[in-house]
Design a protein around this motif. Structure first.
Motif, PDB file in Angstrom:
ATOM      1  N   ILE A  27       4.226 -19.547  -3.117  1.00 60.21           N
ATOM      2  CA  ILE A  27       3.302 -20.302  -3.985  1.00 60.21           C
ATOM      3  C   ILE A  27       3.727 -21.772  -4.048  1.00 60.21           C
ATOM      4  CG2 ILE A  27       2.470 -20.586  -6.357  1.00 60.21           C
ATOM      5  CD1 ILE A  27       2.869 -17.535  -6.717  1.00 60.21           C
ATOM      6  N   ILE A  83       0.885 -19.274 -13.760  1.00 56.55           N
ATOM      7  CA  ILE A  83       0.938 -18.142 -12.825  1.00 56.55           C
ATOM      8  C   ILE A  83       2.089 -17.250 -13.262  1.00 56.55           C
ATOM      9  CG2 ILE A  83       1.313 -17.440 -10.416  1.00 56.55           C
ATOM     10  CD1 ILE A  83       0.234 -20.220  -9.556  1.00 56.55           C
ATOM     11  N   ILE A 188      -3.863 -17.589  -3.141  1.00 59.25           N
ATOM     12  CA  ILE A 188      -3.279 -18.881  -3.552  1.00 59.25           C
ATOM     13  C   ILE A 188      -4.208 -20.029  -3.142  1.00 59.25           C
ATOM     14  CG2 ILE A 188      -1.280 -20.431  -3.467  1.00 59.25           C
ATOM     15  CD1 ILE A 188       0.406 -18.053  -2.530  1.00 59.25           C
TER      16      ILE A 188
END
Ligand SMILES: Cc1cc2nc3c(=O)[nH]c(=O)nc-3n(C[C@H](O)[C@H](O)[C@H](O)COP(=O)(O)O)c2cc1C
Length: 198
Positions: A27, A83, A188
């Motif tokens: 990420i 997140i 993502i």
């Protein structure tokens, strides 16, 4: 979108360099490519105590406990997204994630009891929940964690736009799970697209 705004990434695993950490590496590399600001919260290394249901937040909208959670209230408020990456522990998110979630009761009280929100309820924020389960896929493997997260993201006034689950991590870890890696990449990319629309 304010360039200074941050995405908070919560690492819900106590284990270093395992599945949740690897997912977070992916990420953050994508966020870097897109020049987006973020902060990884390794919460198992932080001093975050559990809610003692003292009722102080129902009278003040603030938490009486002063620890590493204290600055996070403002961080959630200023953030453009959160997140959460958590392992499944006994059909739910990990203990420390739940501890952090319970402490956001101060936001809940400020909004629904005091009607004086201590978080900007008009601000646009986007959320994503990623869960890792060690067992091979089974029915409702992630449901317990998902229900908690649905409420958590409401509490921090963040629109949960994406959930993604990885089963069987004890047998096939993230690095070997190409199918999940592909799914994660797409999620993502989509999350970043949505963040850029804010
Ligand atoms: C206390 C504990 C409870 C667990 N409970 C579950 C569970 O209910 N379901 C499941 O699929 N995996 C369960 N697991 C396995 C973890 O979810 C799995 O090992 C995961 O990969 C941990 O994330 P990490 O590799 O990032 O540390 C449990 C592990 C521990 C330590």
């Amino acid at each position: 979108m304010n360039k200074e705004s941050k995405i908070l990434i919560i690492n819900g695993s106590p284990r270093r360099s395992k599945n949740c950490s690897k997912i977070i590496e992916k990420i953050t590399s994508k966020l870097d490519e897109n020049q987006l600001n973020y902060e990884v919260l390794n919460i198992y290394k932080m001093n975050i105590d559990y809610c003692i249901a003292c009722g102080y937040c129902e009278r003040t909208g603030k938490c009486i406990i002063k620890d590493d959670m204290t600055p996070l209230y403002e961080e959630f408020d200023k953030s453009i997204g959160t997140i959460v990456v958590s392992p499944m522990f006994f059909q739910s998110i990990s203990t420390k994630v739940k501890t952090l979630v319970d402490r956001t009761q101060a936001f809940y009280s400020s909004k629904y009891i005091l009607k004086q929100p201590s978080i900007d309820t008009k601000k646009e924020r986007r959320g994503m929940f990623i869960a890792v389960g060690g067992q091979p896929e089974y029915e409702n493997q992630f449901l317990g964690g998902q229900l908690v997260m649905d409420l958590f993201f409401k509490c921090i006034n963040t629109k949960l736009i994406s959930n993604i689950y990885m089963s069987n991590s004890d047998e096939v870890p993230y690095n070997d799970n190409k199918e999940f890696q592909e799914k994660l990449n797409k999620k993502i990319d989509n999350y970043i697209k949505e963040i850029k629309l804010i």
